[in-house]
Design a protein around this motif. Sequence first.
Motif, PDB file in Angstrom:
ATOM      1  N   LYS A  82       0.843  -1.191   0.000  1.00  0.00           N
ATOM      2  CA  LYS A  82       0.000   0.000   0.000  1.00  0.00           C
ATOM      3  C   LYS A  82       0.876   1.238   0.000  1.00  0.00           C
ATOM      4  N   MET A  83       0.226   2.391  -0.176  1.00  0.00           N
ATOM      5  CA  MET A  83       0.911   3.684  -0.119  1.00  0.00           C
ATOM      6  C   MET A  83      -0.098   4.697   0.386  1.00  0.00           C
ATOM      7  N   ALA A 124       0.709   7.521  -8.205  1.00  0.00           N
ATOM      8  CA  ALA A 124       0.260   7.081  -6.882  1.00  0.00           C
ATOM      9  C   ALA A 124      -1.256   7.053  -6.734  1.00  0.00           C
ATOM     10  N   LEU A 125      -1.942   7.950  -7.398  1.00  0.00           N
ATOM     11  CA  LEU A 125      -3.378   8.119  -7.159  1.00  0.00           C
ATOM     12  C   LEU A 125      -4.231   6.877  -7.457  1.00  0.00           C
ATOM     13  N   PRO A 126      -3.962   6.095  -8.504  1.00  0.00           N
ATOM     14  CA  PRO A 126      -4.789   4.906  -8.713  1.00  0.00           C
ATOM     15  C   PRO A 126      -4.814   3.966  -7.510  1.00  0.00           C
ATOM     16  N   TYR A 127      -3.697   3.842  -6.807  1.00  0.00           N
ATOM     17  CA  TYR A 127      -3.638   2.977  -5.623  1.00  0.00           C
ATOM     18  C   TYR A 127      -4.385   3.611  -4.446  1.00  0.00           C
ATOM     19  N   ARG A 132      -9.339   4.072  -1.271  1.00  0.00           N
ATOM     20  CA  ARG A 132     -10.194   5.166  -0.796  1.00  0.00           C
ATOM     21  C   ARG A 132      -9.562   5.882   0.410  1.00  0.00           C
ATOM     22  N   TYR A 133      -8.281   6.128   0.280  1.00  0.00           N
ATOM     23  CA  TYR A 133      -7.566   6.881   1.323  1.00  0.00           C
ATOM     24  C   TYR A 133      -6.235   7.361   0.770  1.00  0.00           C
ATOM     25  N   GLY A 134      -5.851   8.569   1.148  1.00  0.00           N
ATOM     26  CA  GLY A 134      -4.535   9.066   0.792  1.00  0.00           C
ATOM     27  C   GLY A 134      -4.324  10.484   1.276  1.00  0.00           C
ATOM     28  N   ASN A 177     -11.852  10.233  -0.633  1.00  0.00           N
ATOM     29  CA  ASN A 177     -11.268  10.400   0.698  1.00  0.00           C
ATOM     30  C   ASN A 177      -9.751  10.622   0.628  1.00  0.00           C
ATOM     31  N   ILE A 178      -9.334  11.369  -0.387  1.00  0.00           N
ATOM     32  CA  ILE A 178      -7.915  11.703  -0.558  1.00  0.00           C
ATOM     33  C   ILE A 178      -7.749  13.202  -0.352  1.00  0.00           C
TER      34      ILE A 178
END
Length: 248
Positions: A82-83, A124-127, A132-134, A177-178
């Motif tokens: 994860k990231m 990074a955004l696709p992960y 549903r968090y970043g 939720n980013i």
Amino acid sequence: MLLQNQVAVVTGATRGIGRAIAITLANNGASLIINGTNKDRLQKLMLEIEETGQKCLMITGDVADPKTAEEVVETAINYFYKMDILVNNAGINMRSSTLEMDLEDWNKVLDINLNGSLYFCKTALPYMIKNRYGKIVNVSSTAAKTAHKNAAPSYGASKAGVDYLTRHLAIEMSEYNINVNGVNPGPVETDMSSQWTDEYRQQVLSKIPLQKLGTPQNVADTVLFLTSEMSDFITGETINVNGGTYMN
């Protein structure tokens, strides 16, 4: 331990602000993937982070190359699965007037400061969307908000672009939720400022309401806030960390 069990990527981590950010995130429980162009400095920082008890991996590479972002993010996913956090800190500045500046220098600054941030966000955004968090923090500059004679026009333009990218992504990513925010440092005590003459240092200090230079730790503490749950209701903001030299 505000970032317990979180996985963070920090670009431009070899010295100054980036180094302080990486150590601060590790001290608060995050595992790290650090990036920079100086292998020896990266390795030294990696060992220092491991001494905090946190896991750390290093990837040497130029953020101006999209392949660097791919390698860093893939490493985070393959190793940590994860990231959670991305801090786009890598950047350069050049000091020349518009008429003196080579177009090659203009492109180099934009490639690293603006394009590099975009490459890492897009990778990074696709992960983050999948989870549903970043938390994304783009390290910009007060030069994005007000002109400075001692900075090349490419620097201010690139950082203004970073600020807009921050706001735009905040809108696009809010439904997942980013949180996407920025930090805009002003005069900070770094390797570059240590080379100032006493006269120039006094000129800089005279324009700072708090009458002192900031430190890399001041910026790192703001990044920690923006990457922790304390900032869950903040997105699209660019926070000035400049002793009052620019207020908005």
